[in-house]
Design a protein around this motif. Structure first.
Motif, mmCIF file in Angstrom:
data_model
loop_
_atom_site.group_PDB
_atom_site.id
_atom_site.type_symbol
_atom_site.label_atom_id
_atom_site.label_comp_id
_atom_site.label_asym_id
_atom_site.label_seq_id
_atom_site.Cartn_x
_atom_site.Cartn_y
_atom_site.Cartn_z
ATOM 1 N N ILE A 17 0.821 -1.203 0.000
ATOM 2 C CA ILE A 17 0.000 0.000 0.000
ATOM 3 C C ILE A 17 0.856 1.254 0.000
ATOM 4 C CG2 ILE A 17 -1.605 1.337 1.433
ATOM 5 C CD1 ILE A 17 -2.910 -1.307 2.181
ATOM 6 N N LEU A 33 -6.269 -7.298 -0.857
ATOM 7 C CA LEU A 33 -7.450 -6.658 -0.319
ATOM 8 C C LEU A 33 -8.680 -7.523 -0.511
ATOM 9 C CD1 LEU A 33 -6.860 -2.969 -1.397
ATOM 10 C CD2 LEU A 33 -6.973 -3.833 0.934
ATOM 11 N N TYR A 388 -4.653 0.058 5.826
ATOM 12 C CA TYR A 388 -5.088 0.507 4.511
ATOM 13 C C TYR A 388 -4.844 1.993 4.336
ATOM 14 C CZ TYR A 388 -8.174 1.401 0.523
ATOM 15 O OH TYR A 388 -8.667 1.781 -0.695
#
Length: 413
Positions: A17, A33, A388
């Motif tokens: 990420i 994900l 995230y």
């Protein structure tokens, strides 16, 4: 809720990420994900970067959006009928420290505007947070304007104007103020014996030392309340006070007249502080400081409270959970700090401002690293289950909702 969130996968996901730079990396990231997606859990994000709010899934899919066409003044509240209460920045605001607002707008589920009110003049500006109460009222913090001369008359030692805090409860339909509290009614100072509020800070733990930090500041925003939560069952109002690095607790059962004094209400203290915690240095008391800057007094169903401590370890943040047990007492010279029952920190967790922590139904904690736009889900033993980096660089707070919530149904999701 069980998700495939092994530590190894999380570590890989975090690296992907934060360092994705080509299509191949992005493809692998998306595969990770997909493995961690739970379709029942949704996130309401206050997106300061784009002056918007979004409901997103674990994989970042935007299911619903609000574009405010005005600068976001921080907080948003999604109500059970699908309407959204939002703070926006007033065009004419005279007090414009970080987090200022001045306008409140309620947006219906169909995106029409139910009402909009302004609370901003040359003398005051609403800021940061707003809560919608069960009686239909709204409650919010306000900066007031005091000239340097007026501040000096109150024993303030700084050579600049002062912007002390107030709390306003308003009926948004009639715009009648139904309750208010002003910090300046409850101050103490030990520097100017000629003033009526002169006294021993240590002997008056329920009062606010107006001179606590003025030597380290150069503007009148000495307190900086950035969040509030009303415990309606106990009629106690919790305030996160960033520049005092503590949480203040007020007796909301008082009348406005009683709130000006030190008597009346359920606690018999009027508008004096019923309780305070996080930084006993503010009133020259004993006990360990557990906060250094602070956001979001999130009162849990258990009665405990989560807060986001922005700078406990310098450039590292921490989420702290306190065991709170009203009724409270503050005793001079006694350790009044509540027990810390859970914390989480990480070398990579840091936001100098904003941010939040929310307890999820699965027992995990959702943390918003606000100035990084990053969401963390951690377990009660401190394992990172989800990390995230969103598409939003600045997030005020993130709230958790579930598919069976009436608000989500009202939005047709």
């Amino acid at each position: 809720m069980l998700m495939k969130k092994l530590w190894m996968n999380t570590t890989i996901l975090g690296l992907l990420i934060f360092s994705a730079c080509n299509e191949e990396v992005e493809e692998v990231m998306n595969e990770e994900l997909e493995e961690t997606t739970d379709t029942e859990t949704l996130f309401l994000v206050a997106d300061q970067q784009n002056n918007a709010a979004h409901i997103i899934t674990y994989d970042g899919e935007e299911l619903f959006n609000w574009d405010f066409n005005s600068a976001l003044g921080n907080d948003i509240n999604l109500l059970s009928d699908g309407s959204l209460l939002v703070c926006l920045k007033a065009d004419n605001a005279a007090i414009t420290y970080g987090g200022y607002g001045g306008v409140f707008r309620k947006i219906n589920a169909d995106q029409s505007v139910a009402w909009e009110i302004s609370y901003s003049t040359e003398d005051y500006t609403a800021h940061h947070d707003v809560e919608y109460l069960s009686n239909g009222n709204i409650i919010f913090p306000v900066w007031q304007e005091l000239s340097q001369a007026e501040a000096a008359e109150e024993g303030f030692g700084g050579n600049y104007r002062l912007n002390p805090e107030s709390i306003i409860e308003m009926n948004p339909i009639t715009q009648e103020i139904v309750w208010e509290w002003h910090a300046m009614d409850h101050i103490i100072q030990d520097e100017d014996p000629s003033k009526s509020n002169y006294g021993s800070v240590a002997d008056n733990p329920n009062k606010i030392d107006i001179n606590y930090n003025y030597r380290t500041r150069d503007n009148g925003d000495i307190m900086h309340i950035n969040g509030l939560t009303l415990d309606e069952e106990n009629d106690l109002l919790y305030l996160t006070v960033n520049n005092y690095s503590e949480v203040w607790v007020l007796d909301h059962s008082t009348t406005t007249e009683e709130a000006k004094t030190n008597s009346g209400g359920n606690y018999g203290l009027g508008g004096d502080l019923v309780y305070r915690f996080g930084n006993p240095e503010t009133y020259d008391n004993i006990g360990d400081a557990t906060l250094s800057n602070v956001h979001y007094p999130n009162l849990l169903e258990t009665g405990n409270m989560l807060v986001y401590a922005n700078s406990v370890y310098g450039n590292q943040s921490e989420v702290v959970e306190y065991d709170l047990n009203p009724p409270y007492s503050l005793v001079a010279g006694q350790n009044n700090e509540p027990d810390v029952v859970w914390t989480f920190t990480d070398n990579d967790l840091y936001s100098s401002g904003i941010s939040s922590a929310v307890r999820m139904d699965n027992g995990n904690t959702l943390i918003t690293e606000g100035r990084e736009g990053t969401l963390w889900e951690v377990t009660d033993v401190g394992e990172i289950e989800w990390l995230y980096k969103t598409n939003y660089s600045t997030i005020w707070r993130t709230y958790v909702f579930y598919k069976d919530d009436p608000a989500i149904s009202a939005l047709g999701l």
